[in-house]
Design a protein around this motif. Structure first.
Motif, short mmCIF file in Angstrom:
data_model
loop_
_atom_site.label_atom_id
_atom_site.label_comp_id
_atom_site.label_asym_id
_atom_site.label_seq_id
_atom_site.Cartn_x
_atom_site.Cartn_y
_atom_site.Cartn_z
N UNK A 1 57.01 26.87 32.26
CA UNK A 1 55.70 26.31 31.06
C UNK A 1 54.60 25.93 31.89
N UNK A 2 55.09 24.43 31.90
CA UNK A 2 54.03 22.92 32.35
C UNK A 2 53.62 23.65 34.07
N UNK A 3 53.86 24.83 34.86
CA UNK A 3 53.64 25.34 36.00
C UNK A 3 52.82 26.26 36.15
N UNK A 4 53.26 26.98 35.12
CA UNK A 4 52.67 28.31 34.92
C UNK A 4 51.48 28.18 34.45
N UNK A 5 50.94 26.77 33.37
CA UNK A 5 49.72 27.09 33.29
C UNK A 5 48.83 25.91 34.11
N UNK A 6 49.80 25.89 35.27
CA UNK A 6 48.58 25.78 36.27
C UNK A 6 47.92 26.33 37.12
N UNK A 7 46.88 25.94 37.27
CA UNK A 7 45.11 26.56 37.95
C UNK A 7 45.06 26.34 39.42
N UNK B 1 50.07 40.22 48.43
CA UNK B 1 51.19 39.78 47.86
C UNK B 1 52.28 39.04 48.17
N UNK B 2 51.87 38.30 49.81
CA UNK B 2 52.76 37.20 49.87
C UNK B 2 52.25 35.65 49.06
N UNK B 3 51.06 36.52 48.71
CA UNK B 3 49.96 34.49 48.18
C UNK B 3 50.19 34.21 46.90
N UNK B 4 50.23 33.09 46.53
CA UNK B 4 50.00 32.60 45.29
C UNK B 4 49.37 31.82 44.53
N UNK B 5 49.31 33.10 43.09
CA UNK B 5 48.18 32.20 42.48
C UNK B 5 49.11 32.28 40.91
N UNK B 6 48.03 30.94 39.88
CA UNK B 6 48.49 30.92 39.03
C UNK B 6 46.95 30.55 38.26
N UNK B 7 46.77 31.49 37.38
CA UNK B 7 44.96 30.99 36.34
C UNK B 7 44.51 31.32 37.30
N UNK B 8 44.53 32.17 38.58
CA UNK B 8 43.26 32.26 39.66
C UNK B 8 43.67 33.64 39.26
N UNK B 9 42.17 34.00 39.84
CA UNK B 9 41.57 35.60 40.10
C UNK B 9 41.16 36.05 41.46
N UNK B 10 41.88 37.17 42.05
CA UNK B 10 41.11 37.38 43.08
C UNK B 10 40.13 38.57 42.70
N UNK B 11 38.64 39.03 43.80
CA UNK B 11 37.96 39.67 43.63
C UNK B 11 37.47 40.54 45.37
N UNK B 12 38.02 41.51 45.63
CA UNK B 12 37.95 42.03 47.00
C UNK B 12 38.77 41.97 48.04
N UNK B 13 39.48 40.98 48.05
CA UNK B 13 40.69 40.25 48.63
C UNK B 13 40.09 40.20 49.40
N UNK B 14 38.71 38.86 49.32
CA UNK B 14 38.55 37.32 49.54
C UNK B 14 38.14 36.86 48.90
#
Length: 225
Positions: A82-88, A114-127
């Motif tokens: 739960x703690x790590x899932x809330x880290x941006x 697909x091979x990157x790691x993200x948590x509470x951060x979105x991406x836009x148009x791949x860049x």
């Protein structure tokens, strides 16, 4: 009249009583060996029973012990997740360049989602990475160049307030192949930034064809402090 029932003679002696001898059971004859298999069978049964009882006790003991520990360990893992899932945070893996992506990217590095790691951060148009939570972030970028070029090679981290906002350079790094025999140089940068929700970040280079796209050579990321 003469009393014939009286006499001066003593009474006749009582005959002695003979003790009866005890009846003795005849001693068993020598064993012919027919009872030995039964005795051995009983010994084996008792031994197996004792081993099964001991094994069952050990199993129940360890099962009870695991049952007491498992809930605590499961609770700790749950709290940690739960703690790590809330880290941006984000750690992006660069996407290999193709002729199509080179024309569309216009100098912006593309990331393999697909091979990157993200948590509470979105991406836009791949860049672009889009910030969801305001706060202080440590932003870093590492770009490795593997081909010769005249003059230093630059790597810029660009920031814009929103998808349609004006871009500005917030971080810069340079490296020069020069006379390096290995033909490689890396531009590394890292800085703490105060970001707002909706801010977007990306990495831009002068020439995408000069970038080294091998795993681990070029990366980009951020995490909230």
């Amino acid at each position: 009249m003469i009393n014939t029932y009286q006499t001066s003679l003593p009474p006749p002696p009582v005959p002695p009583r003979h003790r009866s001898d005890p009846v003795l059971l005849p001693a068993p004859g020598p064993s012919n060996g027919n009872g030995m298999p039964l005795l051995r069978f009983l010994v084996v049964v008792v031994t197996v029973h004792m081993l099964l009882s001991l094994g069952g006790f050990v199993y129940l003991y360890h099962s009870d012990k695991r049952g007491k520990i498992a809930p605590a360990e499961a609770q700790a893992e749950l709290l940690l997740s739960k703690e790590t899932s809330h880290i941006a945070m984000a750690r992006m893996v660069v996407k290999p360049l193709s002729h199509t992506s080179e024309k569309l990217a216009l100098g912006y590095l593309q990331w393999n989602i697909d091979h990157s790691v993200r948590s509470n951060i979105n991406y836009y148009r791949g860049s672009w990475l889009t910030v969801l939570e305001p706060g202080n972030y440590y932003v870093y970028a590492r770009v490795t160049f593997s081909k010769q070029n005249k003059g230093p090679l630059a790597s810029w981290v660009k920031l814009r307030q929103s998808e349609t906002g004006e871009e500005k350079n917030v971080m810069k790094a340079y490296c020069d192949l020069g006379s390096h025999s290995i033909g490689l140089c890396t531009a590394t940068q890292g800085e703490v930034m105060t970001l707002k929700a909706g801010n977007q970040l990306s990495v831009w280079v002068q020439d995408l064809s000069l970038v080294d796209y091998e795993e681990g050579a070029t990366t980009f990321g951020m995490y909230k402090l």
